[in-house]
Enzyme design. Structure first.
Site, short mmCIF file in Angstrom:
data_model
loop_
_atom_site.label_atom_id
_atom_site.label_comp_id
_atom_site.label_asym_id
_atom_site.label_seq_id
_atom_site.Cartn_x
_atom_site.Cartn_y
_atom_site.Cartn_z
N GLU A 197 -45.44 14.01 -58.34
CA GLU A 197 -45.87 15.37 -58.67
C GLU A 197 -47.34 15.41 -59.06
O GLU A 197 -48.02 16.42 -58.88
CB GLU A 197 -45.02 15.94 -59.81
CG GLU A 197 -45.30 17.40 -60.12
CD GLU A 197 -44.54 17.91 -61.33
OE1 GLU A 197 -44.60 19.12 -61.59
OE2 GLU A 197 -43.89 17.09 -62.01
N ASP A 212 -41.24 14.42 -61.74
CA ASP A 212 -40.68 15.72 -61.37
C ASP A 212 -39.26 15.84 -61.92
O ASP A 212 -38.28 15.64 -61.20
CB ASP A 212 -40.68 15.85 -59.84
CG ASP A 212 -40.87 17.29 -59.40
OD1 ASP A 212 -40.96 18.15 -60.28
OD2 ASP A 212 -40.94 17.52 -58.18
N GLN A 252 -77.37 44.85 -62.59
CA GLN A 252 -77.74 44.95 -64.00
C GLN A 252 -78.31 43.64 -64.54
O GLN A 252 -78.91 43.61 -65.62
CB GLN A 252 -76.51 45.34 -64.83
CG GLN A 252 -75.90 46.69 -64.48
CD GLN A 252 -76.72 47.84 -65.02
OE1 GLN A 252 -77.11 47.85 -66.18
NE2 GLN A 252 -76.99 48.82 -64.17
N ARG A 274 -73.44 57.86 -76.54
CA ARG A 274 -73.79 58.32 -75.21
C ARG A 274 -74.12 59.81 -75.26
O ARG A 274 -73.59 60.57 -76.09
CB ARG A 274 -72.64 58.09 -74.21
CG ARG A 274 -72.16 56.65 -74.11
CD ARG A 274 -73.28 55.66 -73.83
NE ARG A 274 -74.02 55.92 -72.61
CZ ARG A 274 -73.76 55.38 -71.43
NH1 ARG A 274 -72.75 54.52 -71.30
NH2 ARG A 274 -74.49 55.66 -70.38
N LYS A 330 -46.92 11.62 -63.09
CA LYS A 330 -46.25 12.82 -63.61
C LYS A 330 -44.94 12.95 -62.85
O LYS A 330 -44.92 13.08 -61.63
CB LYS A 330 -47.10 14.07 -63.43
CG LYS A 330 -46.49 15.28 -64.12
CD LYS A 330 -47.34 16.51 -63.99
CE LYS A 330 -46.80 17.62 -64.87
NZ LYS A 330 -45.36 17.86 -64.68
N SER A 380 -69.25 56.56 -71.00
CA SER A 380 -69.72 57.53 -70.02
C SER A 380 -68.67 57.74 -68.94
O SER A 380 -67.90 58.68 -68.98
CB SER A 380 -71.04 57.05 -69.41
OG SER A 380 -71.49 57.94 -68.42
N LYS A 381 -68.58 56.79 -67.98
CA LYS A 381 -67.58 56.93 -66.92
C LYS A 381 -66.75 55.67 -66.73
O LYS A 381 -65.54 55.75 -66.55
CB LYS A 381 -68.27 57.29 -65.60
CG LYS A 381 -68.93 58.66 -65.57
CD LYS A 381 -69.39 59.03 -64.17
CE LYS A 381 -70.49 58.09 -63.69
NZ LYS A 381 -70.97 58.46 -62.33
N GLY A 382 -67.41 54.51 -66.76
CA GLY A 382 -66.71 53.30 -66.36
C GLY A 382 -66.56 52.27 -67.46
O GLY A 382 -66.41 52.59 -68.63
#
Length: 786
Positions: A640, A497, A225, A239, A495, A170-172
């Site tokens: 890290e 770096d 909706q 549609r 961890k 339709s439109k969107g």
């Protein structure tokens, strides 16, 4: 008057030549033909939802009317649902068959609208999906709706919901999200919150206000909706417009096309014939798997999002377009082996009672089971006896495979595993039964029999040292991901770096290569001592090349002085000033034995023993306590972040899964430089900021610019490199806004760097970025959104 029979129901079809769409001459007969052919895709989106019809008996250029009540003339084989409204009770039809859908065409019910809830036990049940209706105001194009749709997707993804777009015809645009579990709040209010946030982030483009006076020049995000009383036109519905357009399911990548438009019924039907129902592909491929498992009751991975079914680009975790496979030894009611091949974003699975054959000759029965998620590649553990598939599951073998033929009744492929290798064929015989056999190749050596493995499968033999194994990758997670990790099932490491590397030691020499396969040996001559330190051992080691600061904390800024150097004198000078260390955290091979299928805790024990016997080898200790304690310790130490690893996880080279999860103390992102702005003032001789991008399906996507975090040496180095890469045109896939491209100097996108930042904006840009440095160890085609 033609009569047809569908699903055993006789339908009298009348006035098939009547034109319902005068502008295109589309007849009632063509509408009915479309509905009959699209029924396999459309009916599942109508079934168990009461249908409100919008009818145009005399065509779309005449008056229409809404119809809720099922008329007395409607055949009795059409199911009904009685719904009590404020003023009356309405008996709605339920369209659950192709015959019912064709009947809608006979009644010229062009638009079929349904709510977001389904019928349960003959009564209205809970909402099973969310929908956002993106309605363009005056002066707003469909492309603007697409931008907002992508922002909605980002919000839903952050909430753990998979989503899919539908151009409304339709439109969107409509954006749907499947609800697998109930939300903590009312769905309508949840949707309203997202709409309000988008309106706040994009005030010039988005409104969440119902008043039409507020919609001019904006996209209205209609969250209402999701109210139980509201309905939305169903996917694949026609549609009542001038042309026979359709509410058409789309790929997310299509929403980024400049020429995005609504599709006609003939185009949608052709798309369905070519690629099937997009919504089914996106949302239903793992539905059987999910339905058999209960979250919290089984340790198996249960994905929250749909699999990625785009097979146009190989998975980044597999080399040269190969895909992954796994064989799992399953001690259920009866012992069997589960054989799984990665295909179309899932693991296509078979249960093989006698195991995968290791030599040509025998045919083995393989019973196809439900598709499994890709995360199952790394799963091993005990499924409770009262759950589906109860029993112990262990990884027997894993690796990559190369597909040769994939047809409905025959699959041919070549496996490249640690224990299982060679060409195989799966041949469909009946129902869910297949035969699996190994294909004999010329001059093939016989495979040694088992000597310590499982009863039916071979144990690994002494093998030569493997070359160029890619490191196993961790999935980026959050602090929340760590809270549910039992301390006895996971281990935690720092961890680091630095630069990820795999080290191969043979004959007292060390060879280093990066994650991308680039040889790093000559770049770090100060690590060569590791080879002699291991003596006669032959080993493949996984770790991180780092440089430490004065506080013995890994410093990526210091390591920058080592990256990208090529001249021997420069490398030696940098090695003295910024010495490197190789932090080891895994071992993949030792002295003729592959350790890939061993549990993480067993590999770690072997690595610790090796470090004890070899002076100088650095193996950072695992962190004690639970995940939160480990994370707190990483904060205190200035690291890290941390990496959580399942204790029973095998090592899967080059693959990324949730057996390893990394959590960072700050967000970082690898980026590609696509341009820069010249500097001003104190930076007049260098640069002011860098224009950054990351690759996506359309090319290089712009994600923002960075102007902080540079040292003077960084600026000088970057300026020299970028001047040599200058070009006349922008390398970014979409045109930048005037403010973004002002004074820009474009460059060929070859340089990879890394930034830190606070968060992603809804527009897909990085917020508050800071430059960390170049990453010459990473090629541009490996850059991905973290």
């Amino acid at each position: 008057m033609p009569t047809i029979t569908i699903d055993g129901h006789r339908l009298n079809l009348t006035h098939l030549d009547k034109v319902l769409y005068p502008d295109t001459g589309t007849t009632k007969g063509e509408v009915i033909e479309y509905l009959r052919d699209i029924a396999p895709a459309m009916v599942p989106h109508l079934a168990q939802r009461p249908v409100t019809r919008k009818r145009w008996p005399d065509g779309v250029d005449s008056n229409f009317f809404f119809e809720r009540q099922a008329p007395a003339s409607m055949p009795k084989w059409v199911p009904r649902l009685s719904v009590r409204h404020k003023d009356r009770t309405v008996e709605y039809p339920l369209i659950d068959s192709p015959a019912g859908l064709v009947l809608m065409g006979q009644l010229a019910a062009l638009e079929l609208h349904v709510p977001q809830w389904t019928v349960v036990d003959g009564k209205p049940g809970p909402i099973t999906r969310l929908v956002f209706d993106l309605d363009p105001g005056d002066g707003v194009e469909l492309g603007d709706c697409a931008r907002v749709a992508l922002a909605v997707k980002e919000q839903l993804t952050a909430a753990g919901l998979s989503s899919y777009p539908v151009t409304s015809g339709s439109k969107g645009i409509h954006v749907y999200a499947e609800l697998k579990t109930e939300l903590d709040t009312d769905p309508s209010q949840f949707a309203r919150k997202i709409a309000k946030q988008l309106a706040k982030d994009w005030p010039d483009l988005v409104t969440a206000t119902m008043a039409k006076t507020e919609r001019a020049g904006k996209v209205f995000v209609d969250w209402s909706q999701n109210n139980p009383a509201k309905t939305t036109v169903a996917p694949y519905s026609l549609r009542g417009r001038a042309e026979p357009t359709v509410a058409a399911p789309r790929e997310w990548t299509e929403l980024e096309d400049e020429g995005l438009r609504h599709l006609r019924f003939d185009e949608v039907l052709e798309r369905y014939r070519q690629g099937g129902d997009l919504l089914s592909t996106s949302l239903n491929s793992l539905r059987t798997y999910r339905s058999k498992r209960r979250r919290g009751k089984t340790p198996e991975p249960i994905p929250d999002t749909a699999p990625d079914t785009d097979t146009s680009t190989p998975d980044e975790s597999t080399p040269d377009g190969e895909l992954s496979f796994v064989i799992q030894e399953h001690h259920a009611t009866t012992l069997h082996w589960d054989f799984r091949l990665e295909h179309d974003g899932v693991l296509v699975s078979w249960a093989v009672p006698k195991g995968v054959p290791v030599r040509p000759g025998p045919n083995r029965l393989a019973v196809q089971t439900e598709d499994h998620p890709l995360d199952y590649r790394t799963f091993s553990g005990t499924i409770p006896d009262d759950q589906y598939g109860g029993g112990r599951v262990e990884i027997f073998d894993a690796g990559n495979y190369q597909p040769i033929k994939w047809e409905a009744d025959k699959i041919v492929f070549e496996l490249h595993g640690d224990r299982i290798r060679g060409q195989y064929a799966l041949i469909h015989t009946k129902a869910n039964q297949w035969l699996l056999h190994k294909i004999k190749k010329a001059n093939e050596r016989p495979v040694p029999s088992s000597n310590g493995g499982s009863a039916s499968q071979p144990a690994s033999e002494s093998t030569p040292l493997p070359r160029d194994l890619k490191p196993m990758l961790a999935t980026l997670g959050t602090t929340e991901d760590l809270t549910s990790m039992p301390e006895d099932e996971w281990s935690f490491e720092g961890k680091w770096d630095g630069v990820r590397a795999v080290g191969e030691v043979r004959d007292g020499k060390l060879r280093l290569h990066s994650r991308s396969g680039r040889d790093l040996t000559s770049t770090y001559p100060d690590l060569a001592w590791i080879g002699p330190a291991l003596g006669e051992h032959k080993a493949v080691l996984d770790g991180e090349i780092v440089t430490l600061d004065a506080d013995d904390v890994t410093s990526f800024a210091a390591l920058q002085n080592r990256l990208g150097l090529t001249r021997k004198a420069d490398i030696e000078r940098a090695a003295k000033k910024y010495p490197a260390e190789f932090f080891l955290f895994d071992i993949l091979f030792l002295d003729g034995t592959s350790l890939l299928t061993k549990k993480y805790v067993d590999r770690r024990h072997i690595l610790d023993e090796l470090a004890t016997s070899c002076d100088g080898i650095t193996v950072p200790a695992r962190l004690s306590g639970d995940a939160q304690h480990a994370l707190n310790e990483s904060h205190r130490q200035g690291w890290e972040g941390i990496v959580a690893k399942r204790n029973d996880s095998p090592y899967l080279p080059g693959q990324r899964g949730r057996a390893w999860i990394k959590v960072k103390n700050q967000r970082t992102q690898e980026v590609i430089i696509g341009g820069y702005r010249p500097g001003k003032g104190s930076r007049a001789d260098t640069l002011g900021s860098l224009l950054l991008g990351v690759p996506d399906e359309n090319g290089l996507r712009y994600i923002g610019r960075v102007g902080t975090g540079f040292t003077q040496p960084m600026l000088e180095t970057l300026s020299g490199k970028l001047q040599r890469l200058s070009r006349k045109t922008s390398p970014f896939s979409a045109e930048l806004k005037p403010a973004e491209r002002k004074d820009a100097v474009w460059v060929t996108p070859r340089l990879v760097g890394e930034i830190s930042f606070t968060e992603w904006t809804t527009a897909g840009l990085v917020r508050h970025p800071a430059w960390r440095g170049l990453r010459p160890d990473k090629p541009p085609d490996e850059v991905r959104i973290e």
